[in-house]
Design a protein around this motif. Structure first.
Motif, PDB file in Angstrom:
ATOM      1  N   PRO A 116      -2.412 -11.909   4.829  1.00 50.52           N
ATOM      2  CA  PRO A 116      -2.793 -13.266   4.403  1.00 50.52           C
ATOM      3  C   PRO A 116      -3.424 -13.237   3.011  1.00 50.52           C
ATOM      4  O   PRO A 116      -4.352 -12.477   2.754  1.00 50.52           O
ATOM      5  CB  PRO A 116      -3.796 -13.703   5.475  1.00 50.52           C
ATOM      6  CG  PRO A 116      -4.241 -12.455   6.160  1.00 50.52           C
ATOM      7  CD  PRO A 116      -3.200 -11.418   5.944  1.00 50.52           C
ATOM      8  N   SER A 117      -2.912 -14.062   2.123  1.00 45.03           N
ATOM      9  CA  SER A 117      -3.322 -14.016   0.718  1.00 45.03           C
ATOM     10  C   SER A 117      -4.806 -14.303   0.503  1.00 45.03           C
ATOM     11  O   SER A 117      -5.388 -13.843  -0.470  1.00 45.03           O
ATOM     12  CB  SER A 117      -2.483 -14.993  -0.105  1.00 45.03           C
ATOM     13  OG  SER A 117      -2.693 -16.313   0.356  1.00 45.03           O
ATOM     14  N   GLN A 118      -5.446 -15.019   1.423  1.00 46.96           N
ATOM     15  CA  GLN A 118      -6.849 -15.380   1.239  1.00 46.96           C
ATOM     16  C   GLN A 118      -7.817 -14.305   1.751  1.00 46.96           C
ATOM     17  O   GLN A 118      -9.023 -14.455   1.610  1.00 46.96           O
ATOM     18  CB  GLN A 118      -7.150 -16.729   1.921  1.00 46.96           C
ATOM     19  CG  GLN A 118      -7.225 -16.676   3.440  1.00 46.96           C
ATOM     20  CD  GLN A 118      -5.884 -16.651   4.165  1.00 46.96           C
ATOM     21  OE1 GLN A 118      -4.824 -16.537   3.556  1.00 46.96           O
ATOM     22  NE2 GLN A 118      -5.926 -16.743   5.478  1.00 46.96           N
ATOM     23  N   VAL A 119      -7.315 -13.216   2.321  1.00 44.08           N
ATOM     24  CA  VAL A 119      -8.179 -12.190   2.906  1.00 44.08           C
ATOM     25  C   VAL A 119      -8.225 -10.966   1.991  1.00 44.08           C
ATOM     26  O   VAL A 119      -7.233 -10.246   1.859  1.00 44.08           O
ATOM     27  CB  VAL A 119      -7.691 -11.785   4.315  1.00 44.08           C
ATOM     28  CG1 VAL A 119      -8.577 -10.690   4.902  1.00 44.08           C
ATOM     29  CG2 VAL A 119      -7.668 -13.003   5.240  1.00 44.08           C
ATOM     30  N   PRO A 120      -9.380 -10.712   1.353  1.00 44.20           N
ATOM     31  CA  PRO A 120      -9.501  -9.512   0.529  1.00 44.20           C
ATOM     32  C   PRO A 120      -9.638  -8.263   1.408  1.00 44.20           C
ATOM     33  O   PRO A 120     -10.156  -8.337   2.520  1.00 44.20           O
ATOM     34  CB  PRO A 120     -10.779  -9.763  -0.278  1.00 44.20           C
ATOM     35  CG  PRO A 120     -11.573 -10.699   0.550  1.00 44.20           C
ATOM     36  CD  PRO A 120     -10.589 -11.524   1.332  1.00 44.20           C
ATOM     37  N   VAL A 121      -9.167  -7.140   0.894  1.00 42.79           N
ATOM     38  CA  VAL A 121      -9.219  -5.889   1.654  1.00 42.79           C
ATOM     39  C   VAL A 121      -9.615  -4.727   0.749  1.00 42.79           C
ATOM     40  O   VAL A 121      -9.217  -4.678  -0.411  1.00 42.79           O
ATOM     41  CB  VAL A 121      -7.862  -5.609   2.352  1.00 42.79           C
ATOM     42  CG1 VAL A 121      -6.723  -5.515   1.356  1.00 42.79           C
ATOM     43  CG2 VAL A 121      -7.930  -4.373   3.227  1.00 42.79           C
ATOM     44  N   ARG A 122     -10.422  -3.840   1.299  1.00 41.53           N
ATOM     45  CA  ARG A 122     -10.829  -2.617   0.614  1.00 41.53           C
ATOM     46  C   ARG A 122     -10.491  -1.446   1.524  1.00 41.53           C
ATOM     47  O   ARG A 122     -10.800  -1.464   2.718  1.00 41.53           O
ATOM     48  CB  ARG A 122     -12.338  -2.613   0.300  1.00 41.53           C
ATOM     49  CG  ARG A 122     -12.801  -3.800  -0.538  1.00 41.53           C
ATOM     50  CD  ARG A 122     -12.153  -3.802  -1.923  1.00 41.53           C
ATOM     51  NE  ARG A 122     -12.604  -4.907  -2.745  1.00 41.53           N
ATOM     52  CZ  ARG A 122     -11.943  -6.051  -2.907  1.00 41.53           C
ATOM     53  NH1 ARG A 122     -10.809  -6.273  -2.250  1.00 41.53           N
ATOM     54  NH2 ARG A 122     -12.411  -6.993  -3.694  1.00 41.53           N
ATOM     55  N   ILE A 123      -9.859  -0.416   0.946  1.00 40.31           N
ATOM     56  CA  ILE A 123      -9.432   0.754   1.703  1.00 40.31           C
ATOM     57  C   ILE A 123     -10.121   1.972   1.098  1.00 40.31           C
ATOM     58  O   ILE A 123     -10.111   2.150  -0.129  1.00 40.31           O
ATOM     59  CB  ILE A 123      -7.904   0.915   1.648  1.00 40.31           C
ATOM     60  CG1 ILE A 123      -7.215  -0.390   2.071  1.00 40.31           C
ATOM     61  CG2 ILE A 123      -7.454   2.089   2.523  1.00 40.31           C
ATOM     62  CD1 ILE A 123      -5.817  -0.553   1.540  1.00 40.31           C
ATOM     63  N   HIS A 124     -10.700   2.822   1.964  1.00 42.42           N
ATOM     64  CA  HIS A 124     -11.463   3.991   1.522  1.00 42.42           C
ATOM     65  C   HIS A 124     -10.983   5.237   2.261  1.00 42.42           C
ATOM     66  O   HIS A 124     -10.899   5.217   3.497  1.00 42.42           O
ATOM     67  CB  HIS A 124     -12.956   3.801   1.823  1.00 42.42           C
ATOM     68  CG  HIS A 124     -13.544   2.565   1.228  1.00 42.42           C
ATOM     69  ND1 HIS A 124     -14.211   2.561   0.030  1.00 42.42           N
ATOM     70  CD2 HIS A 124     -13.566   1.276   1.667  1.00 42.42           C
ATOM     71  CE1 HIS A 124     -14.636   1.338  -0.239  1.00 42.42           C
ATOM     72  NE2 HIS A 124     -14.240   0.529   0.744  1.00 42.42           N
ATOM     73  N   ALA A 125     -10.710   6.299   1.515  1.00 38.49           N
ATOM     74  CA  ALA A 125     -10.302   7.569   2.128  1.00 38.49           C
ATOM     75  C   ALA A 125     -10.565   8.703   1.146  1.00 38.49           C
ATOM     76  O   ALA A 125     -10.762   8.470  -0.052  1.00 38.49           O
ATOM     77  CB  ALA A 125      -8.829   7.536   2.504  1.00 38.49           C
ATOM     78  N   MET A 126     -10.546   9.909   1.658  1.00 35.33           N
ATOM     79  CA  MET A 126     -10.644  11.079   0.782  1.00 35.33           C
ATOM     80  C   MET A 126      -9.252  11.429   0.282  1.00 35.33           C
ATOM     81  O   MET A 126      -8.270  11.388   1.034  1.00 35.33           O
ATOM     82  CB  MET A 126     -11.295  12.247   1.503  1.00 35.33           C
ATOM     83  CG  MET A 126     -12.784  12.070   1.659  1.00 35.33           C
ATOM     84  SD  MET A 126     -13.627  13.631   1.975  1.00 35.33           S
ATOM     85  CE  MET A 126     -15.232  13.227   1.262  1.00 35.33           C
TER      86      MET A 126
END
Length: 190
Positions: A116-126
């Motif tokens: 959904p275009s209105q939902v920001p997302v942050r992804i974190h990994a090594m």
């Protein structure tokens, strides 16, 4: 104040997951930590994954959905590894989702439709986490960053999978502190 649901990884709702949630609660965020395993925790990732396989992905997703049934629609969904599955499903399908943070994992958005275009997302990994880099998570994360209008992928130096859980040997204090700081900043903007 932002309301958050934090889903645990395959080893269960460990003291390290709870400690991460408590850090966010200390900043006055309301953080729910549903236990998808009904109190069970596992000493190894392999044992936890075996239990998750026994339960089945659909049941884990259903447990995640039921866990937030009475919560406000305006949630930020956070998932640690296995917990990314219910977090991502809710972020993509629950009306009113305010954002998502995926730690240690990411699945293709096509698993739950489109992002959904209105939902920001942050992804974190090594950056050298073999589970993230060899099992499709890194590709899914990069594709999600290309797909979602407000998405960022943060790669940390190291090769540990569950680096943010202070109760596990894989814990990396420096990377976890940066993850926590970035998550706080993200939640304040929600």
């Amino acid at each position: 104040m932002t309301e958050v649901v934090l889903f645990h990884h395959a080893q269960g709702l460990t003291p390290g997951v709870t400690a991460f949630a408590d850090e966010l609660r200390g900043d006055r965020f309301t953080v729910h930590t549903p236990d998808l395993y009904d109190g069970r925790t596992f000493d190894t990732l392999e044992a936890g994954l075996a239990y998750a396989e026994q339960i089945g992905v659909e049941d884990i997703l259903d447990r995640g959905t039921r866990a937030v049934a009475d919560s406000p629609a305006e949630l930020v969904c956070i998932g640690f590894s296995l917990g990314v599955l219910p977090a991502q499903k809710l972020a993509q399908t629950r009306p009113g989702a305010r954002g998502a943070v995926f730690v240690h994992s990411c699945v293709p958005s096509s698993m739950f439709g489109t992002w959904p275009s209105q939902v920001p997302v942050r992804i974190h990994a090594m950056e050298e986490d073999r589970l993230f880099t060899t099992e499709g998570d890194a590709d899914a994360a990069r594709a999600l960053v290309d797909e979602a209008p407000d998405a960022e992928l943060y790669l940390y130096p190291g090769d540990q999978h569950l680096f943010a859980d202070s109760s596990l040997p894989s814990y990396d204090a420096e990377a976890a502190a940066l993850l926590l700081d970035r998550t706080r900043t993200f939640l304040r903007s929600r």
